[in-house]
Design an enzyme around this catalytic site. Structure first.
Site, short mmCIF file in Angstrom:
data_model
loop_
_atom_site.label_atom_id
_atom_site.label_comp_id
_atom_site.label_asym_id
_atom_site.label_seq_id
_atom_site.Cartn_x
_atom_site.Cartn_y
_atom_site.Cartn_z
N CYS A 240 -14.37 27.38 1.34
CA CYS A 240 -15.64 28.06 1.63
C CYS A 240 -15.53 28.89 2.90
O CYS A 240 -15.63 28.36 4.01
CB CYS A 240 -16.76 27.03 1.75
N ILE B 272 -4.01 12.63 1.61
CA ILE B 272 -2.80 11.87 1.28
C ILE B 272 -1.81 11.92 2.43
O ILE B 272 -0.89 11.10 2.50
CB ILE B 272 -2.13 12.38 -0.01
N ASP B 273 -1.97 12.88 3.33
CA ASP B 273 -1.00 13.05 4.42
C ASP B 273 -1.09 11.94 5.47
O ASP B 273 -0.15 11.72 6.21
CB ASP B 273 -1.21 14.40 5.11
N MET C 153 5.25 15.32 0.29
CA MET C 153 4.22 16.06 1.02
C MET C 153 3.92 15.41 2.37
O MET C 153 4.48 14.40 2.73
CB MET C 153 2.96 16.16 0.16
N ARG D 240 2.43 17.84 4.99
CA ARG D 240 2.26 18.95 5.95
C ARG D 240 3.08 18.68 7.21
O ARG D 240 4.30 18.61 7.16
CB ARG D 240 0.79 19.15 6.28
N THR E 187 2.71 -14.73 -1.72
CA THR E 187 2.10 -15.32 -2.91
C THR E 187 1.01 -14.40 -3.42
O THR E 187 0.29 -13.78 -2.63
CB THR E 187 1.50 -16.70 -2.61
N HIS F 76 0.78 -14.81 -16.36
CA HIS F 76 1.87 -14.57 -15.41
C HIS F 76 2.27 -13.12 -15.27
O HIS F 76 3.15 -12.80 -14.47
CB HIS F 76 3.09 -15.42 -15.80
N ARG G 173 -5.89 -26.04 -1.34
CA ARG G 173 -4.80 -25.12 -1.00
C ARG G 173 -5.33 -23.75 -0.57
O ARG G 173 -4.84 -22.72 -1.02
CB ARG G 173 -3.85 -24.98 -2.19
#
EC number: 2.7.1.11
Length: 783
Positions: free
Chosen positions: A110, A186-187, A229, A231, A548, A681, A741
């Site tokens: 924009c 993502i960088d 990637m 940048r 675990t 499993h 546990r």
């Protein structure tokens, strides 16, 4: 918490609008287009996987608090254009979004918003709708634009009043604008947060490719160079190198020293001489040498081919890293950040500076937006000035820790002088993804310190029976990406074999013991400590590393293997929800693992958009089941005609999966039908996720201390809130429920209300522990 007469809220984000009718095609069904808060995505940005979870959370929590929530289509462009680009969101309109990549509400570059005229038009559109709270998802450019918009707000209102576009009364009612940001990139290049939304999903895409490539590379004895990637940020490259056990990584923050070409070739040659059939080199797209000259895949390929004659291939991963289904981590991160963003806006005053919601360790934090932007700019300046060590530190503790771990395991030669200390390593309990990464890291860290490393096969049984052998640096070379336990593991506790164990500890001259496993490893470590009174051979340092899928080891917020299991469950839930959405009026009952610990069920519920998650830690009865059934009956009257219910395997001995299935089937007759699925499993298998590989590698590399014979000589190494810490078994014993546990206190239980709110239950949200605004400039110092 009661909130009344709250101002309207808007969200701006990105993606493509499908039709002018105001509806969106989301794959499985068509939903009303939505915008919540002002979740704004700005120019310069592409859609990040995981953003839809944040949009969904902002919309639903905003509605939950009593606010009107809007979404802005096409980012700031939609804010400038107004009209049908700003739409009120509904609860149903954000359904079936979690599993979608990109962003459902679109984004666009924009140029108009960069001008005063464009920002004035945007302000006019918000004032006309009575919107004074804006939630923006984007990078530093988007967030800086939002802050400028906020700082100019009063001036823009004056311009609008003078032009007759708004009245003085409207200006008075919208006298200030609150801004809260969430970082989508993502960088992972925004300083102040350990992880940005979309980073973990990108790592999943990268590691999938790396795993596929290493298979063919091993077959053909090739060297592979991969460009990722980022940048000007090397985070993706750095974590990929750790998670794949790469031979070398090039990142912008730390260019290689002069003569790196010869160093690289020597390292690759040494690796081949040790028997390795492949070499992997990771290159960040912004990597340069010390003089600012770009380092490219082709440059490295030509170097390796000409100097070494290796069969070499180069791959540029490109935009595949940005796409795909979001990981469980990103969905939960987006959801948590979205909730925190709403809380921050509702608590904001005209004096409150614009903030960004961030992740620090395991905690959501609020940071001053412009401080984060300033530190991000300081990183760029530090790199330009050649202050590379400082640039690494400015990236944050997480980045610095990753870099130090990489240097330790990849670039340092094993010690020539031996310490004469023998350290034994074993796996105990059920197998899980990431165990091998922890073993590899611990073995190599020990060797680097000059210790003799011994591996113990088949847990405590192997220690009792003498299944012990030395292991070398090269022997664990390719273990990072392998699932299960290469050492073998059993649940057997040592208490019945203490004498045999003590004899073998003496026989093999073991001076320290590393136990990687679940609750059995924790209890087994305490058994050895108790036996010290009778067997002095056991007066050795003992370190337990939690591994675990159940995530139930006291002393650590996370366990190795839990993230991989969570992604397996989430992927299965996605497919099941897709089936239910296609069939209509269907509810699936899913049983997850975890023993008595409800971590997997709860977090998978958040990541998968479950309607309910039954766990042991939160007791429930027939009335709760009745409420849940009635909730689903009402849900089937809406456009969202599918349901997902998760049940932890030991949440209740009487309300079994079959019981709940039969109950829902009977009560839903004529309204919905039911199906059930016990995942079993499959949750323990598979290749480890990037998080588990990295987490296991970092935990294993922390074993640099040899304790004296004190209570601290037997401890758990785990993550607590923001740091990796050692905690004594004696101390943790007091916080343990041995019958079931599990730890007596578990951090993730505070996320349970969020799960219910996002599923549209009328529950209270505990905000007693308010997140305070922190300063990162004061912590790190001004450059």
């Amino acid at each position: 918490m009661v909130i009344a007469n709250q101002p309207d809220i808007v969200v701006v984000d990105k993606q493509q609008k499908i039709a002018t009718s105001g509806k969106w095609n989301t794959g499985c069904c068509t939903v009303l287009c939505i915008i919540s808060y002002s979740l704004c995505m700005l120019f310069f940005l592409c859609a990040r996987t995981g953003m839809n979870a944040a949009v969904r959370a902002v919309v639903r929590v905003g509605i939950y608090t009593g606010a009107k929530v809007y979404v802005v289509y096409e980012g700031y462009q939609g804010l400038v254009d107004g009209r049908d680009h700003i739409c009120q969101a509904t609860w149903e309109s954000v359904s079936m979004m979690l599993q979608l990549g990109g962003t459902v509400i679109g984004t666009a570059r924009c140029q108009d918003f960069r001008t005063k005229e464009g920002r004035t038009n945007a302000a006019c559109n918000l004032v006309k709708l009575g919107i004074t709270n804006l939630c923006v998802i984007g990078g530093d450019g988007s967030l800086t634009g939002a802050n400028q918009f906020r700082s100019e707000w009063s001036e823009l209102l004056q311009i609008l009043v003078k032009a007759g576009k708004i009245t003085a009364e409207e200006a008075k009612q919208s006298s200030h604008l609150n801004i809260v940001g969430m970082v989508g990139s993502i960088d992972n290049d925004f300083c102040g947060t350990d992880m940005t939304i979309g980073t973990d999903s990108a790592l999943h895409r990268i590691i999938e490719v790396v795993d596929a490539i290493t298979t063919t590379a091993q077959s053909h004895q090739r060297a592979f160079i991969l460009e990722v990637m980022g940048r000007h940020c090397g985070y993706l490259a750095l974590v990929t190198a750790l998670a794949s056990g790469a031979d070398w990584v090039f990142i912008p923050e730390m260019p290689p020293d002069d003569g790196w070409e010869d160093h690289l070739c020597r390292r690759l040659t040494d690796q081949r001489s040790l028997g390795y059939r492949l070499n992997v080199i990771i290159v960040a797209e912004g990597a340069t040498d010390r003089f600012g000259k770009p380092i490219t895949c082709d440059m490295i390929k030509n170097l390796v081919t000409k100097k070494l004659g290796f069969d070499t291939r180069a791959t540029i991963l490109g935009h595949v890293q940005r796409g795909g289904t979001p990981s469980a981590f990103d969905r939960i991160l987006g959801s948590r950040m979205g909730v925190e963003a709403v809380m921050a806006l509702l608590e904001a005053t005209p004096e409150t500076p614009a903030c960004v919601v961030s992740l620090s360790g395991n905690q959501a934090v609020r940071l001053p937006l412009m401080e984060c932007v300033q530190v991000t700019k300081d990183v760029t300046k530090a790199m330009a000035d050649g202050r590379f060590e400082e640039a690494v530190k400015l990236r944050g503790k997480s980045f610095e820790s990753n870099w130090n771990t990489y240097k330790l395991l990849a670039h340092v030669n094993p010690a020539e002088v031996k310490s004469n200390i023998n350290i034994g390593i074993m796996n105990v309990g059920a197998p899980c993804a990431g165990m091998n990464a922890a073993v590899r890291s611990a073995v190599r860290t020990g060797i680097l310190q000059g210790h003799h490393m011994l591996v113990i096969h088949d847990g405590f049984e192997g220690l009792a029976h003498g299944h012990i052998e030395p292991i070398s640096w090269a022997a664990v070379g390719n273990w990072t990406g392998e699932g299960g336990s290469n050492l073998g593991t059993k649940r057997t506790l040592p208490r019945s074999m203490i004498e045999d164990i003590s004899l073998n500890v003496a026989k093999f001259n073991i001076h320290a013991l590393v136990v990687i496993g679940g609750f059995e490893a924790f209890v087994g470590g305490m058994d050895l400590v108790t036996a010290r009174e009778k067997y002095e051979e056991l007066c050795i340092p003992i370190v337990v590393i939690p591994a675990t899928v159940s995530n139930n080891v006291p002393g650590s917020d996370f366990s190795i293997g839990a993230d991989t299991a969570l992604n397996t469950i989430t992927t299965t839930c996605d497919r099941i929800k897709q089936s239910a959405a296609g069939t209509k009026r269907r509810v699936f009952i899913i049983e997850t693992m975890g023993g008595y610990c409800g971590y997997l069920a709860t977090m998978a519920g958040l990541a998968g958009g479950a309607d309910a998650a039954y766990i042991y830690e939160e007791p429930f009865g027939i009335h709760d089941l009745e409420v849940n059934v009635e909730h689903l009956v009402e849900k089937m009257k809406t456009t969202v005609k599918r349901g997902l219910v998760l049940r932890n395997e030991k949440c209740n001995p009487n309300y079994t999966t079959d019981f709940i299935f039969n109950l829902y089937s009977e009560e839903g007759k004529g309204v919905f039908d039911c199906r059930k699925n016990v995942l079993g499993h499959v949750q323990q298998g598979g290749t480890p996720s990037p998080f588990d590989r990295n987490f296991g590698t970092k935990l294993g590399s922390k074993l640099s201390r040899i304790f004296a014979n004190t209570p601290d000589s037997a401890c758990v190494l785990g993550m607590r809130k923001k740091a990796l810490v050692f905690q004594s078994l004696a101390e943790l014993k007091l916080n343990s429920d041995f019958e079931h546990r599990i730890p007596k206190s578990q951090w993730w239980l505070k996320l349970r209300p969020i799960l219910k709110i996002l599923a549209k239950y009328k529950v209270s949200l505990d905000i007693s522990e308010k997140t305070i605004m922190e300063s990162i400039i004061k912590k790190r110092g001004v450059i």
